[in-house]
Design an enzyme around this catalytic site. Structure first.
Site, short mmCIF file in Angstrom:
data_model
loop_
_atom_site.label_atom_id
_atom_site.label_comp_id
_atom_site.label_asym_id
_atom_site.label_seq_id
_atom_site.Cartn_x
_atom_site.Cartn_y
_atom_site.Cartn_z
N ILE A 14 0.83 -1.21 0.00
CA ILE A 14 0.00 0.00 0.00
C ILE A 14 0.86 1.27 0.00
O ILE A 14 0.49 2.29 -0.60
CB ILE A 14 -1.02 -0.01 1.17
CG1 ILE A 14 -2.15 0.96 0.90
CG2 ILE A 14 -0.36 0.28 2.51
CD1 ILE A 14 -2.96 0.66 -0.32
N SER A 36 11.92 1.19 6.46
CA SER A 36 11.45 -0.18 6.28
C SER A 36 12.63 -1.10 6.55
O SER A 36 13.74 -0.81 6.13
CB SER A 36 10.94 -0.38 4.84
OG SER A 36 9.82 -1.20 4.80
N LYS A 91 -5.35 1.85 7.90
CA LYS A 91 -6.38 1.02 8.53
C LYS A 91 -5.87 -0.41 8.67
O LYS A 91 -5.09 -0.85 7.81
CB LYS A 91 -7.69 1.06 7.74
CG LYS A 91 -7.62 0.80 6.26
CD LYS A 91 -7.36 -0.51 5.64
CE LYS A 91 -7.81 -1.81 6.14
NZ LYS A 91 -7.50 -2.93 5.17
N ASP A 169 -9.55 -7.90 7.26
CA ASP A 169 -8.65 -6.86 6.74
C ASP A 169 -9.33 -6.12 5.59
O ASP A 169 -9.43 -4.88 5.63
CB ASP A 169 -7.29 -7.45 6.31
CG ASP A 169 -6.42 -6.38 5.69
OD1 ASP A 169 -5.75 -5.64 6.43
OD2 ASP A 169 -6.43 -6.25 4.45
P1 NAP Z 1 2.73 -5.45 3.19
O1 NAP Z 1 2.82 -5.44 1.69
O2 NAP Z 1 3.01 -6.71 3.92
O3 NAP Z 1 3.69 -4.29 3.70
C1 NAP Z 1 3.95 -4.02 5.05
C2 NAP Z 1 5.38 -3.54 5.16
O4 NAP Z 1 5.61 -3.14 6.52
C3 NAP Z 1 6.41 -4.63 4.86
O5 NAP Z 1 6.86 -4.48 3.55
C4 NAP Z 1 7.51 -4.43 5.90
O6 NAP Z 1 8.68 -3.92 5.31
C5 NAP Z 1 6.99 -3.24 6.75
N1 NAP Z 1 7.25 -3.41 8.18
C6 NAP Z 1 6.96 -4.47 8.98
N2 NAP Z 1 7.36 -4.21 10.24
C7 NAP Z 1 7.90 -2.96 10.24
C8 NAP Z 1 8.48 -2.11 11.23
N3 NAP Z 1 8.58 -2.50 12.51
N4 NAP Z 1 8.94 -0.89 10.86
C9 NAP Z 1 8.83 -0.48 9.59
N5 NAP Z 1 8.29 -1.23 8.60
C10 NAP Z 1 7.82 -2.46 8.92
O7 NAP Z 1 1.30 -4.96 3.66
P2 NAP Z 1 0.28 -3.94 2.93
O8 NAP Z 1 -0.64 -4.71 2.05
O9 NAP Z 1 1.02 -2.80 2.35
O10 NAP Z 1 -0.59 -3.51 4.18
C11 NAP Z 1 -0.07 -2.68 5.21
C12 NAP Z 1 -1.25 -2.03 5.93
O11 NAP Z 1 -1.98 -1.25 4.99
C13 NAP Z 1 -2.22 -3.05 6.53
O12 NAP Z 1 -2.73 -2.58 7.75
C14 NAP Z 1 -3.34 -3.11 5.50
O13 NAP Z 1 -4.59 -3.41 6.08
C15 NAP Z 1 -3.33 -1.67 4.97
N6 NAP Z 1 -3.87 -1.53 3.61
C16 NAP Z 1 -3.49 -2.41 2.62
C17 NAP Z 1 -4.08 -2.29 1.36
C18 NAP Z 1 -3.70 -3.20 0.21
O14 NAP Z 1 -4.36 -3.15 -0.83
N7 NAP Z 1 -2.66 -4.00 0.31
C19 NAP Z 1 -5.03 -1.29 1.11
C20 NAP Z 1 -5.33 -0.40 2.12
C21 NAP Z 1 -4.74 -0.54 3.37
P3 NAP Z 1 9.93 -4.77 4.76
O15 NAP Z 1 9.46 -5.34 3.46
O16 NAP Z 1 11.00 -3.75 4.60
O17 NAP Z 1 10.22 -5.83 5.81
#
Ligand code: NAP
Length: 308
Positions: A14, A36, A91, A169
């Site tokens: 995201i 990150s 969120k 989620d």
């Molecule tokens: P994701 O692709 O798994 O990305 C999360 C990132 O957070 C990972 O790449 C990781 O980075 C990083 N991370 C983990 N622990 C951390 C820390 N302690 N400090 C800094 N960075 C850290 O997940 P996502 O889909 O983007 O979702 C993230 C959030 O956004 C969730 O709450 C989700 O509900 C929300 N969201 C997602 C979407 C969607 O379409 N995907 C849409 C709206 C909202 P590294 O790769 O560097 O380890």
């Protein structure tokens, strides 16, 4: 006025798809850094592995956008607020209701802005749907949120862990819309959560809510959907049926259908800038509370193991 220097924390799907373009497209912000642990960061932007390093060593920031999984968000938000840094929470705003309440109190004490962002509320059809429903009698609501988890969340281990919410989620996006557009408060009556035998979070859920006037609200959440995906809300009223489809982007009223461009994240960042400039916070926990109620009151059933 100087732009708000912001760091994006958690460079996953995201952050890259939406946050970085929305920040670059809004002159109220300048992208000061990214944080990150594993990602190398975008070219030309200072990048750090840990938020602590950024806050200790710089570059200086006025705000952070936390785009990490929810399980680690409280610690990061508390660390930023301790330095008086404004916080945008993706969120869901946290892994528990209590930690979000603690952050809200902390932000008020240090005069920093805390924004619990609900992106689906900024989908094009949502504001006109809310206006249309404001003086209608709601008779029945049906929410169908069915998507293919393998397409939308490939390899995201955190989403299946406690606090990751599983199918809630995406489901919490539907809850963020209905708690915003329906004229009366909503509460849970019954729920069934279907949890794969090898996972800690539900892959599907069937929920029955009602509003305070007794209107039935049914929600069907499922991550096992292949083929066409559904993110639809239908509201039957005394003046006909309203339908929001494509996650809130397309609104159909008895008078016709309205389409508009997707400006969810542009809207979120405009709101965040306004909150910061106005010295205010916006922390609505209603969608997360309904999810918590489903985990509190729902019946669990074990279903077939899920493998990515
Ligand atoms: P994701 O692709 O798994 O990305 C999360 C990132 O957070 C990972 O790449 C990781 O980075 C990083 N991370 C983990 N622990 C951390 C820390 N302690 N400090 C800094 N960075 C850290 O997940 P996502 O889909 O983007 O979702 C993230 C959030 O956004 C969730 O709450 C989700 O509900 C929300 N969201 C997602 C979407 C969607 O379409 N995907 C849409 C709206 C909202 P590294 O790769 O560097 O380890």
């Amino acid at each position: 006025m100087d732009p708000i220097r912001i760091a994006v924390v958690g460079l996953g799907k995201i952050a890259r798809d939406q946050h970085l373009p929305a920040i670059r497209g809004n002159p109220a912000f300048s992208l000061a850094a990214t944080v990150s642990p594993d990602d190398p960061g975008p070219v030309g932007v200072p990048h750090l592995a840990r938020l602590e390093d950024l806050l200790n060593k710089g570059p200086a920031v006025d705000a952070v956008a936390l785009c990490t999984p929810p399980q680690v968000r409280y610690g990061l938000a508390a660390m930023a607020l301790k330095r008086g840094v404004h916080v945008f929470l993706e969120k869901p705003p946290g892994a528990t209701l209590s930690e979000v309440a603690a952050l809200r109190d902390r932000a008020a004490k240090v005069d920093a802005t805390l924004f619990a962002a609900w992106h689906s509320r900024f989908a094009a059809g949502v504001a006109p749907a809310r206006a249309w429903l404001s003086d209608r009698k709601v008779e029945r609501v049906s929410v169908t949120w069915r998507e293919d988890v393998r397409v939308w969340h490939p390899g995201q281990a955190w989403i299946w862990e406690p606090g990751g919410l599983g199918v809630f989620d995406p489901g919490i996006n539907a809850l963020s819309i209905i708690t915003h557009i329906l004229p009366r408060p909503v509460f849970l009556k019954t729920a069934t959560l279907s949890i794969p035998e090898n996972r800690a979070a539900p892959i599907a859920a069937d929920l029955q809510f009602c509003d305070t006037a007794g209107a039935d609200i049914h929600m069907d959440l499922d991550w096992r959907q292949t083929g066409p995906q559904s993110w639809d809300i239908e509201v039957e009223t005394d003046a006909g049926t309203l339908k929001l489809s494509s996650g809130g982007a397309v609104l159909t009223l008895p008078t016709g259908t309205e389409h508009a461009d997707d400006l969810e994240y542009a809207g979120l960042y405009a709101r965040f800038a306004n909150l910061i400039r106005g010295g205010r916070s916006d922390v609505d926990i209603d969608p997360l509370r309904l999810v918590a109620d489903a985990f509190l009151r729902g019946r669990r059933e074990t279903v077939a193991a899920f493998h990515d």
